[in-house]
Scaffold this active site. Structure first.
Site, PDB file in Angstrom:
ATOM      1  N   ALA A  10       0.863  -1.174   0.000  1.00  0.00           N
ATOM      2  CA  ALA A  10       0.000   0.000   0.000  1.00  0.00           C
ATOM      3  C   ALA A  10       0.904   1.230   0.000  1.00  0.00           C
ATOM      4  O   ALA A  10       2.058   1.167   0.430  1.00  0.00           O
ATOM      5  CB  ALA A  10      -0.929   0.010   1.211  1.00  0.00           C
ATOM      6  N   SER A  11       0.368   2.348  -0.474  1.00  0.00           N
ATOM      7  CA  SER A  11       1.211   3.526  -0.673  1.00  0.00           C
ATOM      8  C   SER A  11       1.543   4.267   0.609  1.00  0.00           C
ATOM      9  O   SER A  11       2.626   4.821   0.754  1.00  0.00           O
ATOM     10  CB  SER A  11       0.531   4.498  -1.649  1.00  0.00           C
ATOM     11  OG  SER A  11       0.376   3.878  -2.912  1.00  0.00           O
ATOM     12  N   THR A  12       0.596   4.308   1.559  1.00  0.00           N
ATOM     13  CA  THR A  12       0.816   5.081   2.776  1.00  0.00           C
ATOM     14  C   THR A  12       0.566   4.220   4.003  1.00  0.00           C
ATOM     15  O   THR A  12      -0.077   3.175   3.935  1.00  0.00           O
ATOM     16  CB  THR A  12      -0.123   6.303   2.842  1.00  0.00           C
ATOM     17  OG1 THR A  12      -1.480   5.846   2.997  1.00  0.00           O
ATOM     18  CG2 THR A  12      -0.021   7.135   1.566  1.00  0.00           C
ATOM     19  N   GLN A  15      -3.009   3.273   4.856  1.00  0.00           N
ATOM     20  CA  GLN A  15      -3.692   2.239   4.075  1.00  0.00           C
ATOM     21  C   GLN A  15      -3.288   0.854   4.570  1.00  0.00           C
ATOM     22  O   GLN A  15      -2.222   0.676   5.152  1.00  0.00           O
ATOM     23  CB  GLN A  15      -3.342   2.395   2.593  1.00  0.00           C
ATOM     24  CG  GLN A  15      -3.835   3.703   1.994  1.00  0.00           C
ATOM     25  CD  GLN A  15      -3.354   3.897   0.567  1.00  0.00           C
ATOM     26  OE1 GLN A  15      -2.273   3.465   0.201  1.00  0.00           O
ATOM     27  NE2 GLN A  15      -4.165   4.570  -0.244  1.00  0.00           N
TER      28      GLN A  15
END
Length: 210
Positions: A10-12, A15
């Site tokens: 996930a990007s962050t 998330q």
């Protein structure tokens, strides 16, 4: 023995990188297979700074399978970085299988050498295409975001985040008590730039009071 290694990204940190775990496990169960190891991280798909992905590749033996939910979980990279990652995958002789790339599912099966090479070539071409689409989507979103910010600033609608007065007062109180910057950053999760601004504000307040 071929191992299936699941990659979840996930990007962050906000998330859930493990969101697709059940989908990957169900995909393997339907084929009578088991995931041997799972590698999970919160990193941008547009960056090659992916410690868990490279740990997966380092752990892999020739013929192992890198299983992921979507190609964009593997790459939103620039052409140069995607080529570098592909070389690493090829050098390790790892097979990439993505749930959103049906042709890659054939890589899960043992085929004769000729059929295997054919599927590998087709899969590589489609991987390149989906990786390019994922990167374009990333670039488009960044461009639209920048345009939206520029428009909001021009119209005077962008004022920045409201200040967290309660947190900032607590930080300044910690500064008054002589606590170190490292301690304050760890305790409040504020940035050092914010801390510097508050320290300067505190100095101004105390100077005015003196």
């Amino acid at each position: 023995m071929t191992f299936i290694r699941a990659y979840l990204r996930a990007s962050t940190k906000e998330q859930d990188a493990g969101r697709a775990r059940e989908d990957l496990e169900a995909f393997c169960r339907e084929r009578g297979l088991t995931i041997a190891a799972t590698y999970e991280e919160n990193e941008s798909g547009a960056s090659l700074h992916r410690p868990e992905l490279f740990r997966l590749l380092k752990d892999s033996k020739p013929g192992d399978i890198l299983l992921t939910e979507q190609v964009d979980r593997l790459s939103r990279l620039s052409d140069k970085d995607w080529d570098q990652l592909k070389r690493e995958i090829k050098d390790r002789e790892v097979k990439v299988v993505a749930l959103d790339l049906p042709t890659s599912h054939m890589m899960m099966k043992t085929e004769d050498a000729f059929t295997g090479r054919m599927f590998d070539a087709i899969n590589g071409m489609l991987l390149d295409m989906l990786a390019a689409i994922a990167r374009k989507d990333y670039d488009d979103r960044r461009r639209r975001q920048a345009q939206g910010i520029a428009k909001a600033k021009a119209e005077g609608r962008m004022k920045g985040r409201p200040e967290d007065a309660g947190r900032n007062e607590a930080i300044m109180d910690m500064l008054r008590k002589g606590q170190s910057w490292n301690t304050i950053v760890r305790a409040t999760n504020c940035s050092r730039s914010t801390l510097a601004k508050l320290a300067k504000r505190l100095e101004g307040t105390e100077a005015a009071a003196g």
